[in-house]
Design an enzyme around this catalytic site. Structure first.
Site, short mmCIF file in Angstrom:
data_model
loop_
_atom_site.label_atom_id
_atom_site.label_comp_id
_atom_site.label_asym_id
_atom_site.label_seq_id
_atom_site.Cartn_x
_atom_site.Cartn_y
_atom_site.Cartn_z
CD GLU A 451 -2.81 -1.30 0.15
OE1 GLU A 451 -3.09 -0.26 -0.48
OE2 GLU A 451 -3.27 -2.42 -0.15
CG HIS A 584 -8.25 -1.69 -1.88
ND1 HIS A 584 -7.38 -1.66 -2.94
CD2 HIS A 584 -9.50 -1.67 -2.41
CE1 HIS A 584 -8.06 -1.61 -4.07
NE2 HIS A 584 -9.35 -1.62 -3.78
CG ASP A 589 -5.36 -6.39 -1.71
OD1 ASP A 589 -6.49 -6.78 -1.33
OD2 ASP A 589 -5.15 -5.25 -2.14
#
Length: 629
Positions: A451, A584, A589
């Site tokens: 991320e 997310h 993920d």
């Protein structure tokens, strides 16, 4: 392009059939009508351009009418085939009933067969589960037993790949320990090979947080070995050299008292008697002291064999050997691994040597004979011999080593074969010679995700890393990596809306340079796996992590389902029956990517992609693979 050529071929064939039918009809009608035939021929010649125009117009109108129907039929047929392939990975999937009537009927029949297959598989799975119930309980018992052991335990196959380990072993060896990874990257290969020959002995090795005590037990039937680890305990007491010096000083003190007793005046004799008694008492106490054990005891015959194997392995030298009969039952005390390494370092440039073992009192005399003057001993050999309490020297063409030894105790004769411990039945991993030729289902993968604060690798920063190991089609949920990172800057609102992370949540977390060493260790000896991995790799390369190859589930989705319009991760997860959880988030993920890839493997095998090289080559030909971030 292929569809267009097929359509043109079908259209041309249709026009030939229509033209041939019209021509045949005219030929039959004009039989016996010569005047009419001549008139039609004249009109056709005069109106040739008009006839060609009408014929071309007819062909274009026919093509315009049939082209959508033809391509639609082909697309529906191809889509039906792709949907049917999903059944191999997800038996619960059902084909949609759409398209021409006959394709709907075929899809309905396939759905019926899939339902019957799913029911049969459930029955087989239930029976297999019943048959494996006892084995599973034994596995759980073994896992619980190993998990609660205070020592570190690692089970590896013959090639050094880790099959099983417990939490203490991971604490002692660090993040680099993982199922499917090589143990030789964490512990010295030579030491493990040497320790396998002495399964009863323990050896000291440098670990992540200090010295470790290591013992290696071979598993002959399985072709692997078991490694037992624990933090080395510091031994108290004085060392052997200090003890020898103390004994020498006390012997000298006793001799001095005895000499003074014959020459001292009568007034001093009571004092000397007290000194003599004190010296004898101290001597008795010192004789009861023993130095802390720093070396193992091994039979002289086994020692010569170990040394010969080490010389062949590390120096490429195959020495001759001989051991006198009186020395065969001697137990020699030495750090066998340090002695073997020192000997290999000394003889690294030699081409010929002969090892001769004999007995000298309570010592083993090991003589190395050379065809030329003996080389100088390597400092590591000198240190190993001195630590064992022995000595060495050169004499002409010979190098002599004297090592402490004692008579081996006689053991009672054991009746019958030795008892065999029950060994946990594990299928050993196969290590491919070349990664490119490695079978897809025999590799260890790391599914990972990042991320970030934005989409630009040059300007934005990593704020979360997540990963999970995947061994073939089995996701190792117990081997995960998750870390939040302080980017040192505000996070745009648009990015926060995607992953839910704010700068306030990340303040005080480790910086990226603090997290990367552990993440690198987690990735080591694995094949990287990601969804839309080009984006993540752009950020990792900027951070100094570049470990090709990369398997991308986005490219695999385009390879398997070229007509699917939506290749997003959540769409693929729903298609394969994978729960969409933690979307997310880096770890969420990564787990979803691992589960999707595990279900893609049977489809890849059916398409003929069986090795990593074949899959990567096929993905490289896709237009999407040329996308750069």
């Amino acid at each position: 392009m292929k569809e267009a050529l097929r359509f043109l071929g079908a259209l041309l064939l249709g026009l030939l059939l229509v033209g041939g039918t019209v021509g045949l009809g005219l030929f039959l009608l004009l039989q016996g009508e010569e005047a009419l035939a001549r008139e039609l021929t004249r009109v056709a010649r005069e109106k040739l351009a008009l006839l060609l125009f009408v014929g071309g117009l007819f062909a274009l109108v026919l093509a315009a009418l049939l082209h959508p129907l033809f391509l639609g039929y082909l697309a529906a047929t191809r889509a039906l085939g792709q949907e049917a392939e999903v059944l191999l990975a997800n038996p619960a999937h059902r084909l949609p009933l759409r398209g021409p009537f006959e394709l709907q009927a075929l899809a309905g029949l396939i759905n019926r067969l899939a339902a019957e297959k799913e029911a049969l598989e459930e029955q087989v799975a239930a029976r297999v589960a019943e048959a494996k119930a006892l084995l599973e309980r034994e596995r759980e018992t073994l896992a619980a037993l190993i998990g609660h052991l205070p020592q570190g335990v690692v089970l590896a196959n013959a090639r050094g790949q880790v099959l099983l380990y417990n939490a203490p072993a991971r604490q002692l060896l660090g993040e680099g320990l993982g199922a499917g990874k090589s143990l030789f990257g964490l512990l010295e290969r030579g030491l493990l090979v040497h320790a396998l020959a002495l399964p009863e002995e323990r050896f000291l090795v440098q670990g992540r947080g200090g010295l470790l005590s290591l013992q290696v037990v071979p598993l002959p039937d399985e072709g692997g070995f078991l490694v037992l680890l624990e933090a080395a305990k510091e031994e108290g007491g004085m060392d052997e050299a200090t003890l020898h010096r103390l004994k020498d000083k006390l012997a000298g003190l006793k001799a001095l008292v005895e000499a003074l007793e014959g020459e001292a005046s009568p007034s001093l004799k009571p004092l000397l008697r007290v000194a003599r008694a004190t010296a004898e008492e101290l001597s008795a106490l010192v004789l009861g002291l023993t130095p802390p054990p720093k070396a193992a005891e091994v039979l002289a015959g086994d020692l010569l064999t170990l040394l010969a194997q080490a010389l062949e392995r590390e120096a490429g030298l195959s020495p001759g050997m001989a051991l006198s009969e009186e020395a065969r039952e001697l137990l020699v005390r030495a750090d066998t691994y340090a002695l073997a390494r020192g000997l290999a370092a000394t003889l690294r440039e030699e081409e010929e040597v002969f090892l001769q073992g004999g007995r000298t009192g309570g010592l083993l005399r090991l003589t190395l004979a050379f065809p030329h003057p003996a080389p100088a001993p390597h400092p590591s050999l000198q240190e190993a011999v001195e630590r064992a309490g022995g000595s060495l020297w050169r004499e002409g063409h010979h190098l002599h080593l004297l090592l402490p030894a004692r008579e081996a105790p006689s053991l009672p004769v054991q009746e019958g074969p030795p008892p065999r411990a029950e060994v946990f039945d594990l299928s050993l991993l196969q290590v491919p010679e070349a990664l490119e030729e490695a079978p897809l289902e025999g590799l260890l993968y790391t599914a990972f995700d990042l991320e970030t604060t934005g989409l630009d690798p040059e300007k934005d920063a990593i704020i979360a890393l997540g990963g999970v190991h995947l061994l073939g089609r089995r996701v190792l949920h117990q081997e995960v990596f998750e870390a939040l990172v302080d980017p040192g800057r505000p996070i745009p609102e648009a990015s926060t809306q995607v992953h839910g992370l704010t700068w306030e949540m990340l303040k005080g977390k480790p910086r990226l340079e603090e997290v990367l060493p552990a993440f690198r260790a987690f990735l080591e000896d694995t094949v990287l796996l990601a969804h839309n991995g080009a984006f993540d790799m752009a950020f990792l390369r900027r951070a100094g992590v570049d470990q090709p190859p990369l398997v991308d589930t986005l490219l695999l989705a385009h390879l398997l389902f070229p007509d699917l319009k939506d290749h997003r991760l959540e769409t693929l997860a729903e298609r394969f029956g994978v729960p969409v959880l933690g979307r997310h988030t880096a770890l969420g993920d990564a787990l979803m990517t691992a589960e999707v890839f595990a279900r893609m493997l049977p489809l890849l095998r059916e398409r003929g992609y069986r090795t990593l090289g074949e899959v990567l080559a096929a993905c490289a030909r896709l237009p999407l693979a040329r996308l750069k971030y």
